[in-house]
Design a protein around this motif. Structure first.
Motif, PDB file in Angstrom:
ATOM      1  N   THR A  26       0.856  -1.175  -0.098  1.00 26.45           N
ATOM      2  CA  THR A  26       0.125  -0.206   0.261  1.00 26.45           C
ATOM      3  C   THR A  26       0.686   1.376   0.046  1.00 26.45           C
ATOM      4  OG1 THR A  26      -0.251  -0.148   2.473  1.00 26.45           O
ATOM      5  CG2 THR A  26      -1.949  -1.125   1.067  1.00 26.45           C
ATOM      6  N   ASN A  33      -3.936   2.227  -7.170  1.00 28.03           N
ATOM      7  CA  ASN A  33      -5.211   1.900  -5.909  1.00 28.03           C
ATOM      8  C   ASN A  33      -6.168   1.221  -6.214  1.00 28.03           C
ATOM      9  OD1 ASN A  33      -3.479   3.139  -3.933  1.00 28.03           O
ATOM     10  ND2 ASN A  33      -4.820   4.841  -3.753  1.00 28.03           N
ATOM     11  N   GLU A  37      -7.254  -2.922  -5.827  1.00 36.59           N
ATOM     12  CA  GLU A  37      -8.467  -3.430  -5.147  1.00 36.59           C
ATOM     13  C   GLU A  37      -9.146  -4.337  -6.137  1.00 36.59           C
ATOM     14  OE1 GLU A  37      -9.346  -3.395  -1.981  1.00 36.59           O
ATOM     15  OE2 GLU A  37      -7.522  -2.264  -1.828  1.00 36.59           O
ATOM     16  N   MET A  55     -14.493  -7.030   2.207  1.00 27.09           N
ATOM     17  CA  MET A  55     -13.641  -5.953   2.571  1.00 27.09           C
ATOM     18  C   MET A  55     -12.952  -5.316   1.368  1.00 27.09           C
ATOM     19  SD  MET A  55      -9.774  -6.537   4.227  1.00 27.09           S
ATOM     20  CE  MET A  55     -10.105  -7.531   5.242  1.00 27.09           C
ATOM     21  N   HIS A  56     -12.572  -5.933   0.486  1.00 28.84           N
ATOM     22  CA  HIS A  56     -11.949  -5.307  -0.817  1.00 28.84           C
ATOM     23  C   HIS A  56     -13.214  -4.384  -1.644  1.00 28.84           C
ATOM     24  CE1 HIS A  56      -8.258  -6.347   0.641  1.00 28.84           C
ATOM     25  NE2 HIS A  56      -8.611  -7.489   0.756  1.00 28.84           N
ATOM     26  N   GLN A  58     -15.517  -2.965  -0.347  1.00 29.58           N
ATOM     27  CA  GLN A  58     -15.791  -1.934   0.468  1.00 29.58           C
ATOM     28  C   GLN A  58     -14.580  -0.705   0.331  1.00 29.58           C
ATOM     29  OE1 GLN A  58     -16.806  -2.653   4.571  1.00 29.58           O
ATOM     30  NE2 GLN A  58     -18.360  -4.221   3.847  1.00 29.58           N
ATOM     31  N   ASP A  59     -13.471  -1.321   0.538  1.00 26.84           N
ATOM     32  CA  ASP A  59     -12.196  -0.636   0.229  1.00 26.84           C
ATOM     33  C   ASP A  59     -12.350   0.235  -1.435  1.00 26.84           C
ATOM     34  OD1 ASP A  59     -11.368  -1.361   2.786  1.00 26.84           O
ATOM     35  OD2 ASP A  59      -9.988  -2.711   1.943  1.00 26.84           O
ATOM     36  N   LYS A  62     -14.638   3.027  -1.242  1.00 29.82           N
ATOM     37  CA  LYS A  62     -14.085   4.269  -0.772  1.00 29.82           C
ATOM     38  C   LYS A  62     -13.227   4.845  -1.378  1.00 29.82           C
ATOM     39  CE  LYS A  62     -14.587   1.992   4.033  1.00 29.82           C
ATOM     40  NZ  LYS A  62     -13.754   1.528   4.929  1.00 29.82           N
TER      41      LYS A  62
END
Length: 146
Positions: A26, A33, A37, A55-56, A58-59, A62
């Motif tokens: 990261t 980015n 993801e 999780m990913h 959602q990431d 974002k």
């Protein structure tokens, strides 16, 4: 289903390097980015890891990834929504995740390398192997989707 073992508590020294790799991926790579993801999500789709998918995705949201691209990621070859660089990364992610069935030919390697310099290619391989590792841990330990 709940976590079978609190593995982060039982083997923190064993996980230390995995967390260090996350920091590297990261903070120390030139990989975009969203591309990171997308790769994590695609590998998690292949492996059937609900925890990592949750999780990913959602990431990804974002950081501005669109619902449309997330919805069609499983069929990325059938759409023009992804860049050529993203397609190359996704192709490599699929081959490395299913490596027993997909040998990495010199032609394929050169096709992918056209999009990534040595450092970015190496970082992409590390990213793909890292999410495969997390998927396997999450699946066997039955990590719960919250």
């Amino acid at each position: 289903m709940s976590n079978r073992i609190a593995y982060d508590k039982v083997a923190p020294a064993g996980l230390k390097n995995l967390f260090a790799m996350e920091g590297y991926l990261t903070q120390k790579t030139g990989l975009d980015n969203k591309l990171r993801e997308l790769v994590k999500i695609r590998v998690s789709q292949i492996n059937g890891c609900a925890f990592c998918l949750n999780m990913h995705t959602q990431d990804a949201r974002k950081i501005g990834e669109t619902e449309q691209r997330l919805n069609v990621l499983v069929a990325w070859r059938e759409t023009s929504l992804f860049t050529a660089t993203e397609e190359a990364a996704l192709a490599l992610a699929e081959k490395l995740t299913r490596i027993a069935d997909n040998q990495i030919s010199e032609v394929f390697y050169q096709e992918i390398r056209a999009f990534f310099d040595e450092k970015d290619f190496t970082d992409l391989v590390l990213l793909i192997t890292q999410i495969n590792t997390w998927n396997r841990i999450s699946i066997v330990m039955a990590n719960e989707v919250e």
